[in-house]
Structures are given as structure tokens and as C-alpha cells.
Design a protein around this motif. Structure first.
Motif: not given
Lengths: 341, 301
Positions: A2, A23, A25
Motif C-alpha cells: 500500500t 490518505t 489505508d
């Protein structure tokens, strides 16, 4: 693996700290690494690591220089001490903050009309162009009353504020955005509105009407209705152990601006204003914290718990010290000051 | 209000919006100090460095050897009368325009009109408090008296006509004759009286003009003109005022009033001739002409 995503970076002034939002995740964040590269030369100009869980990175002031194009990339180190892969590039432009302010308003300016044409001045050393702007007006309690539509005519940076009420004060503000997204805000200007009266103040108004001179008196008779007799010490009336009061001939509907000059004041009640039911009391109190000093205390007694404010502390070294006390009340907000003159 | 058997929000102050609201303040007291002055204004705008009465001032006690806090230096106890006086700017003597006995606070609210000031002239007006004939300080204001109309005024009525629609020509009249004597090449003037007065003729459209709309009001015009003719022929002395500053105390000459159609039926010209019958600047002449109530004790000699 990621990778984080850098949220859109609007044009900003590199002389100020710039918060860059990410951002992510993945697992909990331990550290963030930000790499800023000059997109023209592909030279890395900043590479830093900041710890913390928040998905934001504070690019320090003056880390980069203005008037250049850059892109930023980020890595995130998660709770397993594993660095992510690098994010995509987020391009942005840095520019020094242009001058953006009112050009025809001074602080505490008195406006003599119900309308006012506010002018803005805009200039950018970097040649950054203004894209859009709008105007705001707040009441004296900083409640927003109105904001204009967005205006785009950069050759005419004016706006007509309307419906300004007599004897009110307002705050004016303008906001704008440059073509590269730099957000601008003018200084907040406090103005007072006081309409021009038909003629200067007088006790005898005169007017030409239909072939004659119309005259009208403007006599305000206010006198002391008590029984005390007073003695005078030069320009001062001696109220030692006495009160002078006025109870006819005037009315303060709402706002108030009061000023009085005194000397040889005693602790205790100094001034009282009332409407027959509620009252405002100003008293002088002596405080000791190694040095003796005084404060003026304003107490509003309107049936609820007493509202109270204090002046700054002041010292009185002799009976000849003269003090000017100012009290204002606007929209039920009070301001109290005591100054030695 | 009753809720769950408990009375609440029931008292006068239960839902007071703000604990700092005190409105309609009509009492102020100051104690336990020596005070130079106390100033109060009805708005919160910054005060000038040099405090003075203005439209926002509600109270200003200067404590200058006295306790008055209004804008006048007298009270009902210290004056018996109020005079309104006037003079041309540059003149020395004041002429009384209006007098009022003061028996109550409300008597200080005075408004009136002065028809007897010439146009095109700076005038000073003043308020004077008087106690048993002794005058106090003069509170003075100035005005430039002006108009674009000719006005004719008597005790009960005022009529005007726009200057561009009217004319007024005058002749200075006097007495005397010339006596030719045997031994002189030139005649000798013999004056048999002090007569020296103007006569004149005036004419005008005398139509109601609405200054707000800049239009003439033509409805009821015939009735209006009839009023003017009756006014001119009522035998009362009048004051004639012109925008250029000329003014006369006049009588309308008997039989001189005409009402003549000029072009359109609503375009009629009223004209008359007149004779000056007194000094329009004389309080005495205006009083005896019935144009002024100011009695002899106020006349300026």
C-alpha cells in the motif's frame, strides 16, 4: 504494498508552515516521510520525517522557495515498522502571499452613510493573478450578517456595502483566491456608522421652507433634582460623601458611551446607571498583593446572576491623581477602562 | 409553565436573553469622588478628543460651578421667558422674532416660522433665556435665507410665484416740485414732505408648484387664483419679498389687480401695483401693520 495518497495541495506561501494532508489505508501510522522535488530541475529540495499518528505533515516554513513548481511524495511507516511504497506525485506551486487588503478603510473608521464602497488592493511580486474574491460583513459581536457573491472582475476590486445602520459598528472582511489556488484574506476592519445629520448640532435648528425661515429649538434641560448643595474645587465638583444624580431629561435606549474624569475617589460605589428595575454599578476596589492597587468593577444587575467585569489595575499615589474612566456598552457587551491623566 | 408538577420559566426574568441587558436607562448617579465632568452618548462610537454636544450626546455635566447636564445653561427655575432673536450677519443689534413664557419644561420645545426675513441674506438667529427682563447667554445659529420665488405675505396667508414666471418693477416716489425764480438760471427744488417710498408693479403666474416632482399642480387652479385675488384685495398690509433680497412693506393699490389669460386657459397672469407703506425692517411698522406680535418693549430703535 500500500502507498499513501497526498491530498491536493493548493498554492501556498512557503514562508509559512504548510499542512499537507495524507490518505492512508493501512496499519496504524508511526512516521511520515515527505519528499519535495523541484519539478523543473528534478532536484530534491526537502526530505524529512515526522512522527505521529495524524495523517498530516507540517512542511516547515522556508523549507522551499517561492515562485517555483514542485511535486511532493510521501511514505508512511506503519506500526510494524514497515515503510510503505512511495505515493504518487502531488504537484503544487509556491508563491509569496500577495498584498490583498482594503485600500480605503482605516481601523475604527466612521462611515457617514448607509452605504460604503469598499476598495481592495491586490499586488503580487510573483505576478500571481487574482482569480476571485468576495466580501463579508459581521456585526459587532462577529456574527456574519452577509457575504457577497464571488466576484471575478479583477480590474474593479470594489464592493458596495449597503444597509449599514446608524449608530452601529461592523467588521468588514474580504477573501480571495489566486489562479493557482492560494487563499487570501484581508485584515479585519472595524467600522462605525454614524449618519451625517442634516446640519451640525445646534440648540436652534434653522431651515428655509416655503419662503420663510423655520426655527426649532433643541434644548435639553437636565438638572440635579436633589437637595444636596455642592462645593467646587476648581473645575471639580466635590462629591466626597455625597452623590449627584440625574433622573430626568435623558434616556439611553440601548447602547452607551460614557466618559468621566475624577480624582480623590474612594473605594466603594462610584457610579450607578439604572432603568428603575435593573442597574449597572461601577465601584472602586482596593486590592493588595504586596502593592496596593485599585480596580474598577462593573456589575450588571438585571435580575439574573450578576455579570461582572474589571478594569485593568491602577495605582493611586495621591488625592491629586486624576483618572479618566471610559465605559461603553454595545449590543450588551461592555468595555471598561481607567486611565490616569 | 408547569412541567412534571414543577413550575418553571414562570418569573419575569426566567428566559432573559442575556444577563447583561439593561435598556432604557434614565438614571445616573456619581458618588465618592471629585468630578471634573461626566459625558454620556447614546452609541458606542469613539468619542472625540474634545467633547462637545452632538447628535448622540444625551448628557454632559461639566460641573463648571454648576450641576446642569443639558445643552442649555438655564432651567425652568432660572428663566421666565425664552426669546428667539435675529439679526443680519454683520449687524450689531438683535431684533426679537418670538417670545414665550416658560411655565413648564415642555415650553422649551419651541418651533415657529419667520416670514419677515429678506432672502439672499445671511441671518443669525438666537435663543435667549430671560429672567425678569435680564437676558442670559445667546445660543446662536446662522442660515442663508434663500428662495427662487417671489413671496407676498400677510398676517394669515403666504403666496408665492416662481421668479422666472414673475416680474417686479419699481419707482422711487417722493414729494416736491421745482420752483423757477426770476434771478436764477436753474429751478429750486421745494420739498413739501419727507415722503420717500417705492411704488411698483408685480405680476406672476401664481401656480402651485410641487417641488418634489418639479411639476405644476393644475387641479383646482381657478379656485387657487380666486384665493390670491381675494388675498391681494383684503386691504391688509403685506410684505413683498424677492429672491434678490429686496423686500417691502406694501399695500396693494386699489383697483390694480388683474387676472389675464396669457396663452393657454390655465396660463393666467395675476398682476397688481403696490405702494410701500412702511419700513419693512422696522419692528414698530410691522407691528402696526399687523404683521408682527412683537410689542414695543422689544422694538429696536
Amino acid at each position: 504494498m500500500t502507498s499513501p495518497v497526498i491530498q491536493k495541495i493548493n498554492t501556498f506561501d512557503p514562508t509559512q508552515i504548510k499542512k499537507i494532508y495524507l490518505t492512508w489505508d493501512g496499519n496504524q501510522v508511526l512516521e511520515k516521510r515527505l519528499v519535495v522535488t523541484n519539478s523543473t530541475t528534478n532536484v530534491v529540495v526537502y526530505d524529512g520525517i515526522q512522527s505521529g499518528y495524524k495523517l498530516e505533515y507540517d512542511l516547515p516554513a522556508n523549507a522551499i522557495t517561492s515562485d517555483k513548481n514542485y511535486y511532493a511524495q510521501a511514505y508512511i511507516k506503519d506500526s510494524n515498522n514497515v515503510w510503505s511504497s512511495i505515493s504518487s506525485k502531488a504537484y503544487f506551486y509556491a508563491v509569496n502571499t500577495p498584498t490583498f487588503d482594503f485600500s480605503n478603510i482605516t481601523e475604527n473608521q466612521i462611515i457617514k452613510n448607509s452605504t460604503f464602497d469598499a476598495n481592495l488592493i491586490y499586488s503580487s511580486q510573483s505576478g500571481e493573478l487574482l482569480k476571485e474574491f468576495n466580501f463579508y460583513i459581521y456585526n459587532s459581536s462577529m456574527v456574519l450578517l452577509y457575504n457577497s457573491n464571488m466576484l471575478y472582475s479583477t480590474s474593479n476590486l470594489t464592493y458596495k456595502y449597503t444597509s449599514l445602520e446608524d449608530n452601529k459598528s461592523y467588521y468588514l472582511l474580504a477573501k480571495g483566491t489566486t489562479v493557482n489556488g492560494l487563499e487570501l484574506q484581508s485584515s479585519l476592519k472595524h467600522i462605525f456608522v454614524e449618519y451625517l445629520q442634516p446640519s451640525t448640532y445646534t440648540t436652534l435648528y434653522l431651515e428655509n421652507v416655503d419662503g420663510h425661515v423655520k426655527f426649532e429649538t433643541n434644548l435639553i434641560i437636565i438638572k440635579y433634582n436633589g437637595t444636596e448643595t455642592f462645593v467646587y474645587d476648581g473645575d471639580f465638583i466635590d462629591l466626597s460623601g455625597k452623590s449627584i444624580f440625574y433622573d430626568t431629561g435623558f434616556l439611553l435606549a440601548s447602547d452607551l458611551n460614557m466618559e468621566f474624569v475624577i480624582k480623590k475617589m474612594k473605594t466603594g460605589s462610584l457610579l450607578e446607571l439604572n432603568n428603575g428595575i435593573y442597574k449597572i454599578v461601577l465601584s472602586i476596589e482596593l486590592h493588595c498583593d504586596g502593592n496596593n492597587y485599585y480596580v474598577a468593577t462593573l456589575r450588571v444587575e438585571n435580575g439574573l446572576d450578576g455579570y461582572m467585569i474589571h478594569s485593568s489595575k491602577f495605582q493611586r499615589t495621591s488625592d491629586t491623581n486624576v483618572f479618566k474612566i471610559k465605559l461603553t456598552k454595545e449590543n450588551d457587551l461592555y468595555d471598561l477602562s481607567v486611565g490616569r491623566i | 409553565m408547569i412541567g412534571l408538577g414543577i413550575g418553571f420559566l414562570g418569573s419575569y426574568d426566567s428566559i432573559e436573553a442575556t444577563p447583561t441587558k439593561v435598556e432604557d436607562i434614565d438614571y445616573v448617579s456619581l458618588s465618592n469622588c471629585k468630578a471634573d465632568y461626566m459625558y454620556m452618548a447614546k452609541n458606542a462610537n469613539p468619542l472625540d478628543e474634545n467633547l462637545a454636544w452632538d447628535n448622540n450626546t444625551v448628557l454632559f455635566a461639566t460641573f463648571n460651578q454648576g450641576t446642569l447636564a443639558g445643552n442649555a445653561d438655564f432651567t425652568i427655575e432660572t428663566v421666565s421667558d425664552i426669546y428667539i432673536k435675529k439679526r443680519k450677519v454683520g449687524d450689531y443689534k438683535w431684533r426679537t422674532v418670538y417670545t414665550k413664557k416658560i411655565t413648564a419644561e415642555s415650553d422649551f420645545d419651541i418651533s415657529g416660522i419667520d416670514y419677515l426675513s429678506s432672502f439672499n441674506q445671511d441671518w443669525q438667529y438666537s435663543i435667549v433665556g430671560v429672567l425678569n427682563g435680564v437676558e442670559g447667554n445667546y445660543h446662536i445659529n446662522e442660515i442663508f435665507s434663500e428662495s427662487d420665488q417671489y413671496y407676498i405675505v400677510d398676517r394669515d396667508s403666504v403666496y408665492g410665484t416662481l421668479a422666472e414666471q414673475g416680474t417686479c418693477d419699481t419707482t422711487r416716489s417722493g414729494s416736491g416740485s421745482y420752483l423757477e425764480t426770476f434771478y436764477s438760471k436753474y429751478p429750486t427744488k421745494v420739498k413739501t414732505s419727507k415722503a420717500c417710498f417705492d411704488t411698483g408693479s408685480m405680476k406672476g403666474l401664481f401656480i402651485k408648484f410641487n417641488a418634489d416632482t418639479c411639476t405644476f399642480e393644475t387641479s383646482g387652479l381657478q379656485k387657487y387664483r380666486r384665493e390670491i385675488v381675494n388675498f391681494l384685495s383684503n386691504e391688509k398690509q403685506k410684505v413683498l419679498k424677492l429672491p434678490d433680497g429686496r423686500m417691502w412693506l406694501i399695500s396693494v393699490d386699489p383697483g390694480s389687480i388683474t387676472d389675464v389669460q396669457d396663452s393657454h386657459q390655465d396660463f393666467r397672469i395675476i398682476s397688481f401695483s403696490w405702494t410701500e407703506t412702511g419700513d419693512c425692517e422696522s419692528d414698530e411698522a410691522l407691528y402696526y401693520a399687523g404683521l408682527s406680535d412683537i410689542t414695543s418693549e422689544h422694538w429696536v430703535s
